[in-house]
Motif scaffolding. Structure first.
Motif, PDB file in Angstrom:
ATOM      1  N   LYS A 192      21.127   9.155  12.627  1.00 51.17           N
ATOM      2  CA  LYS A 192      21.892  10.263  12.061  1.00 51.17           C
ATOM      3  C   LYS A 192      23.466   9.721  11.694  1.00 51.17           C
ATOM      4  O   LYS A 192      23.852   9.083  11.890  1.00 51.17           O
ATOM      5  CB  LYS A 192      22.025  11.276  12.791  1.00 51.17           C
ATOM      6  CG  LYS A 192      23.205  11.343  13.968  1.00 51.17           C
ATOM      7  CD  LYS A 192      23.049  12.214  14.772  1.00 51.17           C
ATOM      8  CE  LYS A 192      23.021  13.715  14.361  1.00 51.17           C
ATOM      9  NZ  LYS A 192      23.596  14.327  15.367  1.00 51.17           N
ATOM     10  N   GLU A 209      14.692  11.368  21.157  1.00 49.10           N
ATOM     11  CA  GLU A 209      14.292  12.675  21.268  1.00 49.10           C
ATOM     12  C   GLU A 209      14.026  12.981  22.092  1.00 49.10           C
ATOM     13  O   GLU A 209      12.331  12.131  22.034  1.00 49.10           O
ATOM     14  CB  GLU A 209      14.196  14.041  19.534  1.00 49.10           C
ATOM     15  CG  GLU A 209      13.734  15.041  19.793  1.00 49.10           C
ATOM     16  CD  GLU A 209      12.910  15.318  19.171  1.00 49.10           C
ATOM     17  OE1 GLU A 209      13.862  16.525  17.858  1.00 49.10           O
ATOM     18  OE2 GLU A 209      12.339  14.855  18.360  1.00 49.10           O
ATOM     19  N   LYS A 234      17.337  20.837  23.505  1.00 49.47           N
ATOM     20  CA  LYS A 234      16.534  21.131  22.609  1.00 49.47           C
ATOM     21  C   LYS A 234      15.981  22.562  22.789  1.00 49.47           C
ATOM     22  O   LYS A 234      14.566  21.940  23.455  1.00 49.47           O
ATOM     23  CB  LYS A 234      16.413  19.858  21.257  1.00 49.47           C
ATOM     24  CG  LYS A 234      18.060  19.392  21.190  1.00 49.47           C
ATOM     25  CD  LYS A 234      16.754  18.537  19.932  1.00 49.47           C
ATOM     26  CE  LYS A 234      16.438  18.820  18.950  1.00 49.47           C
ATOM     27  NZ  LYS A 234      16.486  17.766  17.904  1.00 49.47           N
ATOM     28  N   GLN A 289       9.926  23.688  13.998  1.00 42.62           N
ATOM     29  CA  GLN A 289      10.896  23.116  13.038  1.00 42.62           C
ATOM     30  C   GLN A 289      12.110  23.297  13.539  1.00 42.62           C
ATOM     31  O   GLN A 289      13.057  22.773  13.162  1.00 42.62           O
ATOM     32  CB  GLN A 289      10.350  23.473  11.680  1.00 42.62           C
ATOM     33  CG  GLN A 289       8.892  22.555  11.168  1.00 42.62           C
ATOM     34  CD  GLN A 289       9.268  23.374   9.813  1.00 42.62           C
ATOM     35  OE1 GLN A 289       9.447  25.156   8.961  1.00 42.62           O
ATOM     36  NE2 GLN A 289       9.059  22.513   8.250  1.00 42.62           N
ATOM     37  N   GLY A 347      19.407  22.422  14.784  1.00 36.18           N
ATOM     38  CA  GLY A 347      18.667  21.940  14.352  1.00 36.18           C
ATOM     39  C   GLY A 347      17.523  22.386  13.055  1.00 36.18           C
ATOM     40  O   GLY A 347      16.822  23.447  13.931  1.00 36.18           O
ATOM     41  N   TYR A 348      17.048  21.499  11.881  1.00 37.27           N
ATOM     42  CA  TYR A 348      15.786  21.825  11.362  1.00 37.27           C
ATOM     43  C   TYR A 348      15.311  20.302  11.497  1.00 37.27           C
ATOM     44  O   TYR A 348      15.735  19.582  10.501  1.00 37.27           O
ATOM     45  CB  TYR A 348      16.435  22.675   9.954  1.00 37.27           C
ATOM     46  CG  TYR A 348      15.202  22.774  10.064  1.00 37.27           C
ATOM     47  CD1 TYR A 348      14.204  24.782  10.304  1.00 37.27           C
ATOM     48  CD2 TYR A 348      14.316  22.584   8.217  1.00 37.27           C
ATOM     49  CE1 TYR A 348      13.474  24.801   9.293  1.00 37.27           C
ATOM     50  CE2 TYR A 348      13.260  22.915   7.717  1.00 37.27           C
ATOM     51  CZ  TYR A 348      12.862  24.410   8.203  1.00 37.27           C
ATOM     52  OH  TYR A 348      11.745  24.347   8.056  1.00 37.27           O
ATOM     53  N   ASP A 349      13.962  20.196  11.515  1.00 40.79           N
ATOM     54  CA  ASP A 349      13.136  19.334  11.197  1.00 40.79           C
ATOM     55  C   ASP A 349      12.337  19.604   9.363  1.00 40.79           C
ATOM     56  O   ASP A 349      11.487  20.709   9.855  1.00 40.79           O
ATOM     57  CB  ASP A 349      11.924  18.865  12.183  1.00 40.79           C
ATOM     58  CG  ASP A 349      12.838  17.939  13.416  1.00 40.79           C
ATOM     59  OD1 ASP A 349      13.410  17.657  13.024  1.00 40.79           O
ATOM     60  OD2 ASP A 349      11.281  18.350  14.641  1.00 40.79           O
ATOM     61  N   THR A 399      15.516  15.344   9.119  1.00 49.58           N
ATOM     62  CA  THR A 399      15.722  16.574  10.043  1.00 49.58           C
ATOM     63  C   THR A 399      17.288  17.211  10.007  1.00 49.58           C
ATOM     64  O   THR A 399      17.792  16.043   9.185  1.00 49.58           O
ATOM     65  CB  THR A 399      15.938  15.886  11.344  1.00 49.58           C
ATOM     66  OG1 THR A 399      16.101  16.881  12.228  1.00 49.58           O
ATOM     67  CG2 THR A 399      16.667  14.966  11.934  1.00 49.58           C
ATOM     68  N   LYS A 410      13.947  10.605  11.989  1.00 48.82           N
ATOM     69  CA  LYS A 410      13.367   9.850  13.151  1.00 48.82           C
ATOM     70  C   LYS A 410      12.094   9.136  13.035  1.00 48.82           C
ATOM     71  O   LYS A 410      11.287   8.844  11.743  1.00 48.82           O
ATOM     72  CB  LYS A 410      13.082  11.008  13.827  1.00 48.82           C
ATOM     73  CG  LYS A 410      13.486  11.912  14.239  1.00 48.82           C
ATOM     74  CD  LYS A 410      12.760  12.970  14.448  1.00 48.82           C
ATOM     75  CE  LYS A 410      13.289  14.405  15.131  1.00 48.82           C
ATOM     76  NZ  LYS A 410      13.013  15.781  15.629  1.00 48.82           N
TER      77      LYS A 410
END
Length: 184
Positions: free
Chosen positions: A27, A55, A94, A100, A143-145, A151, A183
């Motif tokens: 990231k 994760e 998380k 998502q 967070g948003y996937d 992400t 990821k």
């Protein structure tokens, strides 16, 4: 320090033993950092962060995400700025509201790598000796996937410990971060 490291190892071991799925990633993003406490007339300073994460899914709704990040922090001051570089290790819990979208929170320890005072005119000055070598904070974020691999996240780090090594002040780091990640 040993207790913090042993606790982190225990969390990782527990997470890997009970994990449904583990993904590793990288990231990077933008920091908007500032200093608070016994310091006047500061404003946000832009910087970058970059690093890696794992994760570790515990269930469909819960994951633990340890990270290792190089983070540029500090603040602007009248007549220049403070530039602090940290190696930060956050451990985020998380909670997935949807498949998502996640809410995140967790502690962070930071290790000061360098610290400079940069006047608008003149040479920068090393100020690392006036700061503590470790920083503790609390992170909260979202967070948003977008896909299984891509992400993004928003995070605020609230400094909990005094980073001033001087007896006359209590100064804390505060950092707002926006990041994108991949990821594997």
């Amino acid at each position: 320090m040993k207790k913090v490291l042993l606790s982190a190892v225990a969390i990782f071991a527990f997470g890997f033993a009970n994990a449904q799925e583990t993904k590793f990633g990288i990231k990077a993003g933008l920091n908007m950092a500032n200093l608070s406490g016994d310091i006047d007339d500061t404003s946000m300073k832009a910087g970058l962060h970059v690093g890696a994460f794992a994760e570790i899914k515990i269930s469909d709704k819960f994951a633990v995400q340890p990270e290792v990040l190089f983070s540029m922090q500090g603040a602007k001051v009248d007549g220049g700025d403070y530039a602090f570089n940290y190696l930060n290790i956050p451990v985020m819990a998380k909670f997935f509201v949807t498949e998502q979208f996640s809410l995140e929170a967790g502690p962070q320890i930071g290790f000061l790598m360098s610290a400079k005072a940069n006047p608008d005119e003149g040479d920068s000055v090393d100020v690392k000796e006036f700061l503590t070598s470790t920083d503790f904070g609390l992170n909260v974020g979202l967070g948003y996937d977008f896909t299984e691999n891509f992400t993004a996240g928003l995070r605020y780090n609230l400094g909990l410990s005094n980073i001033s090594d001087e007896d006359n002040g209590d100064i804390k780091n505060n950092v707002f971060s926006v990041s994108v990640g991949y990821k594997f």
